[in-house]
Design a protein around this motif. Structure first.
Motif, short mmCIF file in Angstrom:
data_model
loop_
_atom_site.label_atom_id
_atom_site.label_comp_id
_atom_site.label_asym_id
_atom_site.label_seq_id
_atom_site.Cartn_x
_atom_site.Cartn_y
_atom_site.Cartn_z
N GLU A 140 0.84 -1.20 0.00
CA GLU A 140 0.00 0.00 0.00
C GLU A 140 0.87 1.24 0.00
N GLY A 141 0.26 2.39 -0.23
CA GLY A 141 1.01 3.64 -0.18
C GLY A 141 1.19 4.21 -1.56
N GLU A 142 1.41 5.51 -1.56
CA GLU A 142 1.56 6.25 -2.82
C GLU A 142 2.84 5.83 -3.55
N THR A 143 2.81 5.99 -4.87
CA THR A 143 4.07 5.87 -5.59
C THR A 143 4.84 7.19 -5.41
N VAL A 144 6.16 7.09 -5.52
CA VAL A 144 6.98 8.30 -5.33
C VAL A 144 7.35 8.90 -6.69
N GLY A 145 7.87 10.12 -6.66
CA GLY A 145 8.25 10.80 -7.89
C GLY A 145 9.48 10.18 -8.53
N ASP A 146 9.80 10.66 -9.71
CA ASP A 146 10.97 10.15 -10.44
C ASP A 146 12.23 10.89 -9.99
N HIS A 147 13.06 10.20 -9.23
CA HIS A 147 14.33 10.79 -8.81
C HIS A 147 15.49 9.97 -9.36
#
Ligand code: KDG
Length: 358
Positions: free
Chosen positions: A36-43
């Motif tokens: 679960e949980g949001e996906t993170v940005g592209d770093h």
């Protein structure tokens, strides 16, 4: 989604079958919780190399695959974890040193050899201190334990979470053990026992009349095979998944120490990561730790029964027999409680007592 860990179980099964033995291959393991949980940005893309001491069928490896799955899914494939099990990159002490120099990204040692960095961790090594898993989990999630993780600051190691190695049991190739006298050997020599690289463990086995020798985990199987040591102590899951039963005829259910694992990342690696990736890794480490504690609890009795099926003679100890071991190791408390900190020891004793009265 859970393809990775399922593949491990299949491979484990295949290995057993190819050696001509058809055992029940795995306990009825809990599936890992849904990610679960949001996906993170592209770093950017990151590959993390993680070294483990234990085998592919261990809860340590299976929960590490879950950790890798969480990172993979929530970074949309940008964070990859490559896992190297079976001490192939080194032992706990060597891998921690590799993290310090930045030649390895992650490892997962027992807390015991990590006392070289944070002395207070030795509270977990005191014998018979945490009698139940509930007490152990409460101790690992306490403020005092969080302070131990924070105390790695400045060592080059970033400690992310406590997880479970488990309740340690004695095994040996010489004789059945149900009392300290059996360890010491009254008319024969004391058992030679491999310990982790930790002074409290040495003190425990000295107090019991054994000849303890600290040794890296990766050297242990052949040391036992060649008779360099008579025995060792580890959770049943490790005695099973590292095939120690092939060279150890006797097991005793002593539960003398509960050992945590500590999930660690190299400070150098950590400092290079975007804060959003850092947060994700921290979160995944805690989730994988919870899953590992669950898996490990499922392994406990299952692994013991498997060992019996494979011919190991397992001695269960009653309360009176355990009390005899507890009495014999009292000198360890006298020597070590003042050095570890009386308040910390008292705090863990309070946690242990409250778990018994609940
Ligand atoms: O990866 C962890 C193992 O290397 C080790 O900590 C297992 O309990 C252990 C031992 O006895 O060395």
């Amino acid at each position: 989604m859970h393809h990775l860990w399922k593949r491990t179980l299949l491979l484990t099964g295949a290995t057993l079958l190819s050696s001509g033995i058809a055992y029940a291959q795995t306990p009825d393991l809990s599936d890992p919780p849904e990610i679960e949980g949001e996906t993170v940005g592209d770093h950017g893309s990151v590959t993390l190399r993680m070294g483990l001491g234990l085998a592919e069928s261990s809860p340590q490896y299976i929960s590490s695959q879950y950790f890798a799955d969480i990172l993979d899914q929530r970074s949309e494939g940008r964070i990859t974890v490559n896992i190297f099990p079976n001490s192939q990159l080194g032992d706990d002490v060597q891998m921690m040193e590799m993290l310090q120099t930045g030649t390895l990204d992650m490892t997962y040692p027992s807390s015991s050899p990590a006392t070289g960095y944070v002395e207070e961790l030795a509270v977990f090594d005191l014998p018979f201190l945490l009698p139940t898993r509930e007490a152990a989990v409460e101790a690992m999630r306490s403020d005092a334990a969080q302070e131990m993780l924070d105390a790695f600051d400045g060592t080059g190691l970033k400690a992310l979470a406590f997880s479970e190695n488990g309740f340690r049991q004695l095994s040996n190739s010489a004789r059945e053990v149900s009392s300290p006298e059996d360890v010491a050997g009254l008319d024969v020599r004391g058992l030679s026992i491999r310990t982790m690289e930790n002074p409290v463990h040495l003190a425990i086995w000295e107090a019991l009349g054994a000849n303890p020798t600290p040794m890296a985990f990766g050297e242990l199987f052949s040391a036992m095979e060649q008779g360099v040591v008579d025995g060792q102590e580890n959770p049943w899951s490790t005695i099973l998944t590292s095939n120690f039963y092939e060279v150890q005829d006797y097991g005793s259910e002593t539960r003398h120490v509960y050992t945590p694992f500590i999930k660690m990342i190299s400070q150098r690696t950590w400092d290079r990561l975007d804060p959003e990736y850092q947060e994700l890794i921290q979160d995944a480490a805690l989730q994988a730790a919870d899953y590992e504690i669950q898996l490990s609890s499922e392994y406990d009795d299952w692994a013991r029964d498997q060992l019996e099926e494979r011919g190991m003679q397992i001695t269960r100890l009653d309360d009176e027999q355990i009390a005899a071991f507890q009495e014999a190791v009292q000198p360890v408390y006298e020597e070590w409680a003042p050095r570890i900190g009386e308040d910390l020891v008292a705090e863990f004793q309070r946690i242990a007592e409250s778990s018994m009265t609940e």
